[in-house]
Design a protein around this motif. Structure first.
Motif, mmCIF file in Angstrom:
data_model
loop_
_atom_site.group_PDB
_atom_site.id
_atom_site.type_symbol
_atom_site.label_atom_id
_atom_site.label_comp_id
_atom_site.label_asym_id
_atom_site.label_seq_id
_atom_site.Cartn_x
_atom_site.Cartn_y
_atom_site.Cartn_z
ATOM 1 N N VAL A 190 29.114 -4.270 23.494
ATOM 2 C CA VAL A 190 28.801 -2.890 23.093
ATOM 3 C C VAL A 190 27.736 -2.341 24.033
ATOM 4 O O VAL A 190 27.007 -3.103 24.660
ATOM 5 C CB VAL A 190 28.286 -2.822 21.633
ATOM 6 N N TRP A 191 27.653 -1.038 24.140
ATOM 7 C CA TRP A 191 26.731 -0.415 25.090
ATOM 8 C C TRP A 191 25.584 0.251 24.337
ATOM 9 O O TRP A 191 25.817 1.004 23.397
ATOM 10 C CB TRP A 191 27.487 0.609 25.936
ATOM 11 N N MET A 192 24.363 -0.065 24.740
ATOM 12 C CA MET A 192 23.172 0.464 24.059
ATOM 13 C C MET A 192 22.466 1.495 24.941
ATOM 14 O O MET A 192 22.456 1.365 26.168
ATOM 15 C CB MET A 192 22.171 -0.667 23.789
ATOM 16 N N SER A 193 21.853 2.479 24.325
ATOM 17 C CA SER A 193 21.028 3.435 25.070
ATOM 18 C C SER A 193 20.011 4.050 24.119
ATOM 19 O O SER A 193 20.204 5.139 23.597
ATOM 20 C CB SER A 193 21.921 4.517 25.676
ATOM 21 N N HIS A 194 18.957 3.307 23.841
ATOM 22 C CA HIS A 194 17.971 3.820 22.884
ATOM 23 C C HIS A 194 16.604 3.191 23.126
ATOM 24 O O HIS A 194 16.496 2.125 23.712
ATOM 25 C CB HIS A 194 18.420 3.508 21.448
#
Ligand SMILES: Nc1ncnc2c1ncn2[C@@H]1O[C@H](COP(=O)(O)OP(=O)(O)OP(=O)(O)O)[C@@H](O)[C@H]1O
Ligand SMILES: O=c1[nH]c(=O)c2[nH+]cn([C@@H]3O[C@H](COP(=O)(O)O)[C@@H](O)[C@H]3O)c2[nH]1
Ligand SMILES: NC(=O)CC[C@H](N)C(=O)O
Ligand SMILES: [Mg+2]
Length: 511
Positions: free
Chosen positions: A126-130
């Motif tokens: 999964v791709w995270m951006s936070h």
């Protein structure tokens, strides 16, 4: 036929458009609306998705949607900021994470037998951006997935069809993202997957007929993908009442006016070619400022259209090839005016005196969907594969003032570059390509003679929507051959350079 539709509430994430596309890839229709402008006919949406956001739920600038008619009343999927929002303001807690989490992660735990994760296994990327993280779940929250670094990577709310995820299912790097959206929209929310190009054509034709009736419609045809697909759709709906106008603004590619007109002949469209080159070049004479040039070109387009519309009697409608990104980009999520980088000059924004009503059959779909619709309509794949070409044409690729001689030089250079890309099988690997004529003379030597001539820059980019772009690593052998051809064949040019700037911080066109 009425289709089930999904409402996407935008909190300003750079990925919001991707959510819409990914949903539509499942043949489910979706619409993006700003988080603070929830449509009044909320009953007509069968599920709601909350997007991510550059803002933090902890800050003063936290964005608060009005979820009264949504929360616990409809299936709701909250992504990233959305997930943090539902946690932070409903009994849970969001805090800054000790490390900012960007990029790849893997689901290390998935709660067994969750429909939400049907056909997805532990280990899924999964791709995270936070940079905030959900410390504790909201009231009635049940943990349904974790990664090694993010304990609360996904949760649901007991007693509601509410699901929340910290990662981004909409980006391609989340390998099961589409499956997850399908699980939510189809298995949980029960939406039908019946929104296809065929159904789009059929319904749009009917809608145009109902809207326009027996009235006459004019359409600006550019040879580009959007206006051509719009024209073919309208032609299918209203036939001879559609009047297409293709304007030679003197800033088209080499021989484009003739070849595009010829191409349309075979398509049964009623097209009038109007050669207004002189009018445009006169209006542009001596103007150097890019924005002033764009305005001059836009105004000339309007004048030509006004003249042509007056030659026809009883025209009531103007058709445009406006597509969904054009619509979304003109509405900013937070309502704040965004900076004008360039005034994109389409034939849009007609002055009131023209008194034409607007019909925009492609207003709700993305470029790749326009291409799919075009294919369904039987439009030549070569035309559908054409690179985008801006309305102001070579006018924004000739830096500084424009003259007929400069246009001629750039047309020759552009033709060598584009034909070369085709010959080398590179054209379809590039999203857009073109040449810029720089207001720079430099010294060269040709056959022992000193030259003092123009410099051109070649530009080729890869992109999906023109919003961001990177330069293409064209083979050196190709650049070498192209540069030689240009300098040897185009009189007035003695130097060729290749543009290696990405967007941002540069833009695709130089003006
Ligand atoms: N030379 C022209 N003659 C008439 N109309 C034009 C011309 N150039 C542009 N237009 C109008 O301006 C609109 C916007 O141009 P734009 O380049 O964004 O779209 P397009 O040409 O249809 O598609 P593409 O993005 O593939 O080039 C066009 O849809 C068309 O209606
Ligand atoms: O129809 C158009 N009218 C315009 O005024 C205009 N300006 C830029 N473009 C096209 O938009 C995309 C992004 O370009 P920029 O990075 O230069 O803004 C690229 O595809 C550009 O070719 C235009 N298209
Ligand atoms: N992508 C997002 O929605 C980010 C949400 C929030 N701004 C954060 O940094 O955690
Ligand atoms: Mg175009």
């Amino acid at each position: 036929m009425q289709h089930d539709k999904v409402l996407i509430l935008d909190f300003g994430s750079q990925y919001t458009q991707l959510i819409a596309r990914r949903v539509r890839e499942l043949n489910i229709y979706s619409e993006i609306h700003p988080f603070n402008k929830i449509p009044t006919d909320i009953e007509s949406y069968k599920a709601v998705i909350l997007s991510g956001s550059p803002n933090s739920v902890r800050g003063e600038a936290a964005l608060h949607p009005e979820l009264e008619y949504i929360r616990a009343k409809k299936p709701l999927l909250a992504v990233c900021y959305g997930a943090q929002y539902l946690a932070h303001f409903s009994g849970g807690e969001v805090a800054p994470s000790s490390t900012r989490e960007y990029g790849r992660a893997n689901l290390s735990y998935i709660k067994p037998d969750e429909t939400f994760f049907k056909n997805i296994s532990e280990g899924s990327q999964v791709w995270m951006s936070h940079s905030d993280t959900i410390k504790s779940l909201p009231t009635n929250g049940v943990l349904i997935a974790s990664t090694n670094d993010v304990a609360n990577a996904a949760y649901k709310i007991e007693g509601e069809e509410t699901y929340a995820i910290q990662f981004h299912p909409e980006v391609y790097h989340s390998t099961d993202g589409k499956q997850l959206l399908q699980n939510f929209l189809v298995s949980i929310a029960g939406l039908n997957q019946d929104w296809t190009p065929d159904s789009f054509v059929e319904e749009t034709v009917e809608a145009i007929q109902a809207k326009v009736g027996n009235d006459k419609v004019v359409l600006g045809l550019s040879g580009g993908v959007d206006s051509t697909v719009a024209a073919v759709l309208l032609n299918k709906a209203i036939g001879k009442n559609l009047y297409c106008i293709f304007v030679n603004n003197g800033l088209l590619r080499k021989n484009e006016f003739e070849s595009v007109l010829k191409q349309y002949e075979g398509m049964g469209l009623n097209v009038k070619g109007v050669d207004a080159s002189k009018r445009f070049l006169d209006a542009l004479a001596g103007i150097e400022d890019p924005e002033k040039k764009r305005k001059a070109i836009g105004n000339s387009f309007i004048e030509v259209f006004d003249d042509e519309a007056h030659k026809l009697t009883d025209v009531k409608w103007l058709a445009q090839g406006t597509i969904y990104p054009d619509v979304i980009e003109s509405v900013s999520a937070t309502g704040g005016p965004s900076a004008t980088i360039k005034s994109h000059h389409n034939v849009g924004g007609l002055p009131d005196f023209m008194k034409l009503k607007i019909v925009e059959p492609l207003r709700a779909i993305f470029k790749d969907e326009v291409r799919r619709v075009g294919a369904t309509l039987g439009i030549d794949p070569e035309l559908l594969g054409r690179h985008p070409f801006p309305g102001p044409g070579l006018g924004i690729r000739i830096l500084g003032d424009i003259t007929a001689e400069k246009v001629r030089i750039l047309q020759e250079v552009d033709a060598i570059f584009i034909n070369g890309l085709k010959e080398w099988g590179l054209y379809d690997k590039v999203w857009q390509a073109g040449a810029m004529l720089l207001p720079v003379n430099s010294v060269g030597v040709m056959g022992d003679e000193r030259t003092y001539e123009k410099c051109v820059a070649l530009r080729a980019v890869e992109s999906t929507d023109g919003m961001t772009a990177d330069w293409v690593n064209l083979p050196y052998a190709f650049l070498q051959k192209t540069s030689n051809d240009i300098i040897n064949k185009v009189k007035g040019v003695n130097r060729v350079v290749y543009d290696i700037s990405s967007k941002p911080p540069a833009t695709i066109e130089w003006e």
